[in-house]
Design a protein around this motif. Structure first.
Motif, mmCIF file in Angstrom:
data_model
loop_
_atom_site.group_PDB
_atom_site.id
_atom_site.type_symbol
_atom_site.label_atom_id
_atom_site.label_comp_id
_atom_site.label_asym_id
_atom_site.label_seq_id
_atom_site.Cartn_x
_atom_site.Cartn_y
_atom_site.Cartn_z
ATOM 1 N N THR A 53 0.826 -1.216 0.000
ATOM 2 C CA THR A 53 0.000 0.000 0.000
ATOM 3 C C THR A 53 0.853 1.256 0.000
ATOM 4 N N VAL A 54 1.869 1.294 0.840
ATOM 5 C CA VAL A 54 2.744 2.475 0.886
ATOM 6 C C VAL A 54 3.401 2.702 -0.464
ATOM 7 N N ASN A 55 3.902 1.643 -1.096
ATOM 8 C CA ASN A 55 4.576 1.792 -2.383
ATOM 9 C C ASN A 55 3.616 2.183 -3.503
ATOM 10 N N GLU A 56 2.414 1.621 -3.502
ATOM 11 C CA GLU A 56 1.483 1.907 -4.594
ATOM 12 C C GLU A 56 0.850 3.286 -4.470
ATOM 13 N N VAL A 57 0.546 3.723 -3.258
ATOM 14 C CA VAL A 57 -0.164 4.993 -3.083
ATOM 15 C C VAL A 57 0.787 6.167 -2.906
ATOM 16 N N LEU A 58 1.827 6.000 -2.086
ATOM 17 C CA LEU A 58 2.766 7.099 -1.851
ATOM 18 C C LEU A 58 3.924 7.077 -2.830
ATOM 19 N N ALA A 59 4.323 5.887 -3.271
ATOM 20 C CA ALA A 59 5.394 5.693 -4.253
ATOM 21 C C ALA A 59 6.698 6.373 -3.861
ATOM 22 N N PRO A 60 7.225 6.117 -2.660
ATOM 23 C CA PRO A 60 8.507 6.718 -2.289
ATOM 24 C C PRO A 60 9.640 6.148 -3.138
ATOM 25 N N LEU A 61 10.643 6.959 -3.397
ATOM 26 C CA LEU A 61 11.794 6.467 -4.140
ATOM 27 C C LEU A 61 12.611 5.494 -3.302
ATOM 28 N N ARG A 62 12.555 5.657 -1.989
ATOM 29 C CA ARG A 62 13.226 4.734 -1.089
ATOM 30 C C ARG A 62 12.341 4.529 0.139
ATOM 31 N N LEU A 63 12.117 3.268 0.526
ATOM 32 C CA LEU A 63 11.285 2.942 1.684
ATOM 33 C C LEU A 63 12.065 2.025 2.612
ATOM 34 N N VAL A 64 12.169 2.400 3.880
ATOM 35 C CA VAL A 64 12.777 1.541 4.889
ATOM 36 C C VAL A 64 11.847 1.488 6.094
ATOM 37 N N GLY A 65 12.033 0.488 6.925
ATOM 38 C CA GLY A 65 11.191 0.400 8.119
ATOM 39 C C GLY A 65 11.361 -0.920 8.821
ATOM 40 N N GLY A 66 10.533 -1.127 9.850
ATOM 41 C CA GLY A 66 10.615 -2.363 10.609
ATOM 42 C C GLY A 66 9.499 -2.465 11.619
ATOM 43 N N THR A 67 9.445 -3.624 12.286
ATOM 44 C CA THR A 67 8.426 -3.870 13.298
ATOM 45 C C THR A 67 8.990 -3.566 14.686
ATOM 46 N N ALA A 68 8.113 -3.126 15.572
ATOM 47 C CA ALA A 68 8.520 -2.752 16.924
ATOM 48 C C ALA A 68 7.395 -3.065 17.898
ATOM 49 N N ALA A 158 15.160 -3.753 15.822
ATOM 50 C CA ALA A 158 13.733 -4.074 15.797
ATOM 51 C C ALA A 158 13.333 -4.813 17.063
ATOM 52 N N SER A 159 12.133 -4.505 17.553
ATOM 53 C CA SER A 159 11.666 -5.099 18.813
ATOM 54 C C SER A 159 10.280 -5.711 18.671
ATOM 55 N N GLY A 160 9.886 -6.023 17.451
ATOM 56 C CA GLY A 160 8.539 -6.524 17.229
ATOM 57 C C GLY A 160 8.349 -7.979 17.603
ATOM 58 N N ALA A 161 9.441 -8.699 17.867
ATOM 59 C CA ALA A 161 9.344 -10.116 18.214
ATOM 60 C C ALA A 161 10.384 -10.449 19.272
ATOM 61 N N ALA A 162 10.100 -11.469 20.064
ATOM 62 C CA ALA A 162 10.990 -11.854 21.157
ATOM 63 C C ALA A 162 11.820 -13.091 20.829
ATOM 64 N N SER A 163 11.774 -13.544 19.574
ATOM 65 C CA SER A 163 12.536 -14.733 19.199
ATOM 66 C C SER A 163 13.049 -14.576 17.767
ATOM 67 N N PRO A 164 14.090 -15.318 17.402
ATOM 68 C CA PRO A 164 14.665 -15.204 16.057
ATOM 69 C C PRO A 164 13.643 -15.482 14.969
ATOM 70 N N GLY A 165 13.740 -14.708 13.893
ATOM 71 C CA GLY A 165 12.871 -14.883 12.738
ATOM 72 C C GLY A 165 11.549 -14.163 12.829
ATOM 73 N N GLY A 166 11.266 -13.534 13.961
ATOM 74 C CA GLY A 166 9.962 -12.899 14.130
ATOM 75 C C GLY A 166 9.890 -11.455 13.702
ATOM 76 N N ASN A 167 11.021 -10.750 13.689
ATOM 77 C CA ASN A 167 11.013 -9.348 13.271
ATOM 78 C C ASN A 167 10.909 -9.233 11.757
ATOM 79 N N ARG A 168 10.410 -8.095 11.304
ATOM 80 C CA ARG A 168 10.315 -7.826 9.880
ATOM 81 C C ARG A 168 11.002 -6.490 9.579
ATOM 82 N N LEU A 169 11.854 -6.513 8.547
ATOM 83 C CA LEU A 169 12.591 -5.338 8.110
ATOM 84 C C LEU A 169 12.178 -5.005 6.683
ATOM 85 N N ILE A 170 11.930 -3.738 6.423
ATOM 86 C CA ILE A 170 11.382 -3.299 5.138
ATOM 87 C C ILE A 170 12.448 -2.541 4.363
ATOM 88 N N LEU A 171 12.631 -2.912 3.105
ATOM 89 C CA LEU A 171 13.516 -2.175 2.210
ATOM 90 C C LEU A 171 12.882 -2.131 0.831
#
Length: 381
Positions: A53-68, A158-171
């Motif tokens: 949704t962020v890419n289709e509607v806002l169309a940033p040239l660069r998008l980064v982010g993560g879960t917390a 990132a702090s969205g998960a308390a175990s390995p593999g649970g966090n999500r990183l956006i690029l």
């Protein structure tokens, strides 16, 4: 340059994303140079939908982010509840994307993916990393040893998960579950950083006269534990109570100074003591001949520290905030503290951020991974 930010607490991820994207698009238009999105763990299962949704509607040239575990926007902090926070900017240039991965080598673990642009003098790398798969401490320590010595690292784990593999990183349009993602900010952009460690010194500074790695054996020729006990005996009731809740040690960064003030110390925790040897173990390597001073932390000190540091910086236009998940209402007893202080300093300018499992930020010209800090990236005119 121009900036915008929005926060939504809608319990449905699709609605929350629509609200923040719509608000940012109305303020800034489409195709900003950089967008940063922070997603609460409650919306983690919908991360692909949010990114699309962020890419289709806002169309940033660069998008980064993560879960917390918690996110912030404006003067608000949404702790452990569903929320999406979006920040975007027109910077006059497109920051190069960064995806760092760890590789096993005969010498140990190495980090790959840092672009050549990172060697630019005075550059700043905005970085969001997974604490379970990315060697943050080793990475920042390695930067002072080559052409990247002038690179500043800002961001958080990132702090969205308390175990390995649970966090999500956006690029951009991809979602990763390991490594680190980020963007190199344009070298010509005026960026200030604030790392509020929220501590104050107690007692007097001491020269380390005997130490081994992170174990301090002697302070000014006497057993370290003896020095600490004397400090506790001479403290007033309030300081003694704070020491009982958690004692820290500040390591002086610039030994050429005569007097040590706020910001001159790298603060790390005291993690143990040995009655037999009289040694004290701390959460950092300590060199013989260096100067240390014990510290305490409380809500009043953390409040004063952040306010003074923000007031010492030139007024900024926008900010990204990476605050420890041990702060917030856990430390201050109320929500919104760090977000409100930063927002007030910016007079309501666009602010967004996340609660982290560790914060990247420079202190005394060197990069570190911190705990219990508020690490703030300030964007100037």
């Amino acid at each position: 340059m121009s900036y915008a930010a929005a926060l939504s607490e809608h319990p449905l991820a699709s609605h929350a994303t629509g609200e923040v994207v719509g608000e940012v698009r109305e303020a800034l238009g489409t195709r900003p140079d950089l967008a940063v999105v922070f997603v609460s763990g409650a919306h983690g299962d919908h991360i692909d939908e949010i990114v699309t949704t962020v890419n289709e509607v806002l169309a940033p040239l660069r998008l980064v982010g993560g879960t917390a575990v918690s996110v912030l926007g404006g003067g608000r902090e949404v702790e452990e509840r569903p929320a999406v926070s979006l920040w975007a900017a027109r910077l006059g240039a497109v920051p190069p994307a960064v995806h760092l991965e760890t590789l096993s080598t005969p010498e140990g673990v190495a980090v790959a993916g840092l672009p050549l642009e990172a060697t630019s003098k005075g550059g700043t790398l905005l970085l969001i990393a997974d604490p379970f798969s990315f060697p943050g401490e080793a990475f920042v320590s390695s930067l002072g040893q080559d052409d990247t010595a002038d690179l500043r690292i800002v961001g958080g784990l990132a702090s969205g998960a308390a175990s390995p593999g649970g966090n999500r990183l956006i690029l951009d349009d991809a979602v990763h579950s390991s490594g680190a993602v980020g963007a190199l900010l344009p070298p010509g952009l005026r960026i200030d950083t604030v790392v509020s460690q929220g501590c104050r010194p107690v007692g007097a500074p001491f020269i380390v006269t005997a130490a081994e790695r992170n174990v301090i054996h002697e302070l000014a020729g006497r057993p370290a534990l003896e020095r600490l006990r004397t400090l506790i005996d001479e403290a007033d009731d309030d300081e003694r109570d704070l020491m009982g809740r958690g004692l820290h040690v500040g390591l002086v960064i610039d030994e050429s100074k005569i007097d040590f003030q706020r910001g001159d110390f790298l603060v790390r925790g005291v993690v143990g003591a040995d009655e037999a040897s009289g040694s004290v173990t701390v959460g950092a390597l300590v060199e013989v001949g260096s100067t240390v001073q014990f510290h305490v932390r409380d809500a009043a000190t953390a409040d004063e520290d952040l306010r003074e540091l923000m007031n010492d910086r030139p007024r900024a236009e926008a900010a990204l905030v990476f605050t420890c998940n041990g702060r917030g209402s856990h430390l201050f007893g109320v929500q919104d503290h760090d977000a409100a202080v930063v927002s007030e300093a910016l007079r309501g300018g666009p602010v967004a951020g996340m609660f982290c499992a560790g914060e990247f930020g420079p202190v005394g010209g060197a990069n570190f991974v911190h705990g219990f800090t508020a690490s703030v990236v300030l964007f100037g005119r």
